[in-house]
Scaffold this motif. Structure first.
Motif, mmCIF file in Angstrom:
data_model
loop_
_atom_site.group_PDB
_atom_site.id
_atom_site.type_symbol
_atom_site.label_atom_id
_atom_site.label_comp_id
_atom_site.label_asym_id
_atom_site.label_seq_id
_atom_site.Cartn_x
_atom_site.Cartn_y
_atom_site.Cartn_z
ATOM 1 N N GLN A 265 35.305 -66.262 -9.743
ATOM 2 C CA GLN A 265 35.483 -65.215 -10.749
ATOM 3 C C GLN A 265 35.307 -65.810 -12.138
ATOM 4 O O GLN A 265 35.632 -66.975 -12.375
ATOM 5 N N VAL A 266 34.783 -64.970 -13.025
ATOM 6 C CA VAL A 266 34.550 -65.384 -14.411
ATOM 7 C C VAL A 266 35.396 -64.507 -15.319
ATOM 8 O O VAL A 266 35.408 -63.278 -15.166
ATOM 9 N N GLN A 267 36.091 -65.126 -16.255
ATOM 10 C CA GLN A 267 36.840 -64.372 -17.259
ATOM 11 C C GLN A 267 35.961 -64.259 -18.508
ATOM 12 O O GLN A 267 35.403 -65.242 -18.973
ATOM 13 N N THR B 267 21.354 -53.551 -11.922
ATOM 14 C CA THR B 267 21.714 -52.270 -11.301
ATOM 15 C C THR B 267 23.148 -51.875 -11.569
ATOM 16 O O THR B 267 23.613 -50.857 -11.052
ATOM 17 N N MET B 268 23.857 -52.650 -12.382
ATOM 18 C CA MET B 268 25.285 -52.436 -12.660
ATOM 19 C C MET B 268 26.035 -52.317 -11.344
ATOM 20 O O MET B 268 26.778 -51.347 -11.107
ATOM 21 N N GLY B 269 25.835 -53.322 -10.489
ATOM 22 C CA GLY B 269 26.473 -53.337 -9.193
ATOM 23 C C GLY B 269 27.981 -53.499 -9.292
ATOM 24 O O GLY B 269 28.540 -53.741 -10.356
ATOM 25 N N ASN B 270 28.627 -53.357 -8.126
ATOM 26 C CA ASN B 270 30.087 -53.387 -8.127
ATOM 27 C C ASN B 270 30.658 -54.776 -7.864
ATOM 28 O O ASN B 270 31.856 -54.909 -7.606
ATOM 29 N N ASN B 271 29.833 -55.820 -7.961
ATOM 30 C CA ASN B 271 30.334 -57.178 -7.761
ATOM 31 C C ASN B 271 30.222 -57.999 -9.042
ATOM 32 O O ASN B 271 29.957 -59.195 -9.003
ATOM 33 N N LEU B 272 30.392 -57.324 -10.176
ATOM 34 C CA LEU B 272 30.313 -57.993 -11.463
ATOM 35 C C LEU B 272 31.708 -58.279 -12.003
ATOM 36 O O LEU B 272 32.668 -57.568 -11.710
ATOM 37 N N SER C 255 29.619 -61.566 -29.409
ATOM 38 C CA SER C 255 29.750 -62.768 -28.590
ATOM 39 C C SER C 255 30.539 -62.452 -27.337
ATOM 40 O O SER C 255 31.394 -61.565 -27.345
ATOM 41 N N CYS C 256 30.242 -63.181 -26.279
ATOM 42 C CA CYS C 256 30.976 -63.046 -25.022
ATOM 43 C C CYS C 256 31.286 -64.451 -24.530
ATOM 44 O O CYS C 256 30.382 -65.169 -24.101
ATOM 45 N N ALA C 257 32.556 -64.824 -24.603
ATOM 46 C CA ALA C 257 32.984 -66.152 -24.170
ATOM 47 C C ALA C 257 33.409 -66.106 -22.710
ATOM 48 O O ALA C 257 34.206 -65.246 -22.323
ATOM 49 N N ALA C 258 32.885 -67.017 -21.925
ATOM 50 C CA ALA C 258 33.157 -67.049 -20.490
ATOM 51 C C ALA C 258 33.990 -68.262 -20.125
ATOM 52 O O ALA C 258 33.845 -69.333 -20.708
ATOM 53 N N SER C 259 34.842 -68.089 -19.142
ATOM 54 C CA SER C 259 35.610 -69.200 -18.586
ATOM 55 C C SER C 259 35.751 -68.974 -17.088
ATOM 56 O O SER C 259 35.599 -67.859 -16.591
ATOM 57 N N GLY C 260 36.033 -70.044 -16.366
ATOM 58 C CA GLY C 260 36.141 -69.928 -14.924
ATOM 59 C C GLY C 260 34.989 -70.660 -14.262
ATOM 60 O O GLY C 260 34.818 -71.853 -14.451
#
Length: 123
Positions: A1-3, A106-111, A21-26
């Protein structure tokens, strides 16, 4: 998972610019594609732009093509959206997402999703 945590939204006049900006962690940043989506009041969430894990491939919605630029810096685990020539119809909450490239498209549901940042363009 990514925060994911978005920032950079605000109020701007039509014709102006903002950089989100979009900062990611994980998980390791280079292992997933990322994208920007937006949701205007009373409307469904829509795709804005995506970028591959390497940054070599990008794709834009027709409504923002030529005005918005998506980029990422994997060393900083951060994705950006440079928005120029803003219009009132660009107003909405902007969300970043991370996951497989096809799911972004596709804006899937596993994002994995951020909490969103408000962009308001006054005319």
């Amino acid at each position: 998972q990514v925060q994911l945590v978005e920032s950079g939204g605000g109020l701007v006049q039509a014709g102006g610019s903002l950089r989100l900006s979009c900062a990611a962690s994980g998980r390791t940043a280079s292992s997933y594609a990322m994208g920007w989506f937006r949701q205007a009041p009373g409307k469904e969430r829509e795709f804005v732009a995506l970028i591959s894990w390497s940054g070599s491939s990008t794709y834009y919605a027709d409504s923002v093509k030529g005005r918005f630029t998506i980029s990422r810096d994997n060393a900083k685990n951060t994705m950006y959206l440079q928005m120029n020539s803003l219009k009132s119809e660009d107003t909405g909450v902007y969300f970043c997402a991370a996951g497989p490239l096809t799911s972004i498209a596709t804006m899937g549901n596993n994002l994995d999703w951020g909490q969103g940042t408000q962009v308001t363009v006054s005319s």
